[in-house]
Enzyme design. Structure first.
Site, short mmCIF file in Angstrom:
data_model
loop_
_atom_site.label_atom_id
_atom_site.label_comp_id
_atom_site.label_asym_id
_atom_site.label_seq_id
_atom_site.Cartn_x
_atom_site.Cartn_y
_atom_site.Cartn_z
N LYS A 53 0.91 -1.15 0.06
CA LYS A 53 -0.07 -0.10 0.15
C LYS A 53 0.97 1.40 -0.06
CE LYS A 53 -3.98 -2.57 2.09
NZ LYS A 53 -4.30 -2.98 3.27
N GLN A 97 -4.39 -1.68 9.74
CA GLN A 97 -4.41 -2.92 9.06
C GLN A 97 -5.08 -3.76 9.88
OE1 GLN A 97 -3.21 -3.75 5.76
NE2 GLN A 97 -3.96 -5.56 6.26
N ASP A 120 -11.04 2.80 4.36
CA ASP A 120 -11.19 1.34 4.47
C ASP A 120 -13.13 1.22 4.41
OD1 ASP A 120 -9.96 -0.83 3.91
OD2 ASP A 120 -9.32 -1.06 6.09
#
Ligand code: NAP
Length: 278
Positions: A53, A97, A120
């Protein structure tokens, strides 16, 4: 029939090339979209995702910061970092994460992220906005799946879409997004009876069960668009299904690359919205 193979890597690269231009334009207006990724602990797979990422965001000209915290980090310490990132002007997207170590409550952390920076798409307000059809940051994997289907040239409206799986991160949101696109949607799960009868009616079949090889070729309607979300091994028996389907994603190289593309896209969108709102 030989199915069209949906090349997620090529589509990701096209999307990233477009975003690179968007970022250049935003920079000229004085804003460099910025993504902060937070990793707690040293799970090798999570480390790899975070590294990817950060690399992709830099490649397209984004500002990127990675916060790697030890697995002993307390929930309060993590929440303090989120608070700092929520207020950082150079950060437009925050991604924590998952999974987090067991002593940290995932929900508390997701809830703490400012909705405008929730790239997200997991914050309850983002989920609610998606549910009622308001403009919002959509969850990355489900949004990537919709993009893949559209890029096959399929008009989703009026099609029967069947989703196998009902998790909060893939199955449910993808079903909702297909409904938003005016598909007629059926959702199958572990308690579904006669699943084959249902999947065989699918013009669009999305499989997100995490059960390698769950869907053999005879579960697929001839000509269907088949999206296999399963990783690291596909949930669809690829060779058999590809002989029947109209289009199909491979594993790897189908849905996986799209998640990053949508994350970058959400970060650019968040930066643009923050610029517009002053
Ligand atoms: P999950 O939370 O374990 O959910 C799996 C779902 O599949 C559940 O709703 C379950 O039903 C259903 N299911 C399980 N066995 C089934 C069966 N035999 N028949 C019908 N339905 C069945 O998994 P997830 O997080 O949604 O992930 C699904 C897959 O996608 C995994 O392989 C994961 O690694 C992959 N994934 C990939 C990406 C990506 O490529 N970027 C992102 C996210 C996930 P119940 O609800 O009844 O238990």
């Amino acid at each position: 029939m030989t199915a069209q193979i949906i090349n997620g890597r090529a589509i990701r690269d096209e999307i990233l090339a477009g975003l690179k231009q968007d970022i250049e334009e935003l920079k000229q207006q004085g804003v460099q979209p910025g993504l902060a990724v937070v990793l707690v602990g040293d799970d090798p797979a999570s480390k790899q995702y975070v590294g990817m990422k950060a690399k992709k965001s830099k490649e397209i000209g984004m500002y990127s910061e990675v916060h790697t915290l030890p697995s002993t980090t307390s929930q309060d310490e993590l929440l303090a970092l989120i608070d700092k990132l929520n207020n950082a002007h150079n950060v437009h997207g925050i991604l924590v994460q998952l999974p987090l170590p067991a002593h940290i409550e995932e929900k508390a952390v997701i809830d703490a992220i400012r909705v405008e920076k929730d790239v997200d798409g997991f914050h309850p307000v983002s989920v609610g906005n998606m549910m009622i059809g308001d403009d919002c940051l959509l969850p990355c994997t489900p949004a990537g799946i919709i993009e893949l289907i559209k890029r096959t040239g399929t008009d989703i409206a009026g099609k029967h879409a069947v989703v196998v799986g009902r998790s909060n991160i893939v199955g449910k949101p993808v079903a909702l997004l297909l409904l938003r696109e005016n598909a007629t949607v059926s959702v199958c799960h572990s308690k579904t009876a006669n699943m084959k009868e249902i999947t065989r009616q699918a013009d669009i079949l999305v499989v997100a069960a995490g059960r390698p090889g769950l869907i053999p070729g005879d579960y697929v309607k001839p000509g269907a668009v088949v999206i296999d979300v399963g990783t690291p091994v596909g949930d669809v028996q690829y060779e058999e299904a590809a002989a029947v389907a109209g289009a199909i994603t491979p594993v790897p190289g189908g849905v996986g690359p799209m998640t990053i593309a949508m994350l970058m896209s959400n970060t650019v969108k968040a930066a643009r919205q923050m610029l517009a709102n002053g």
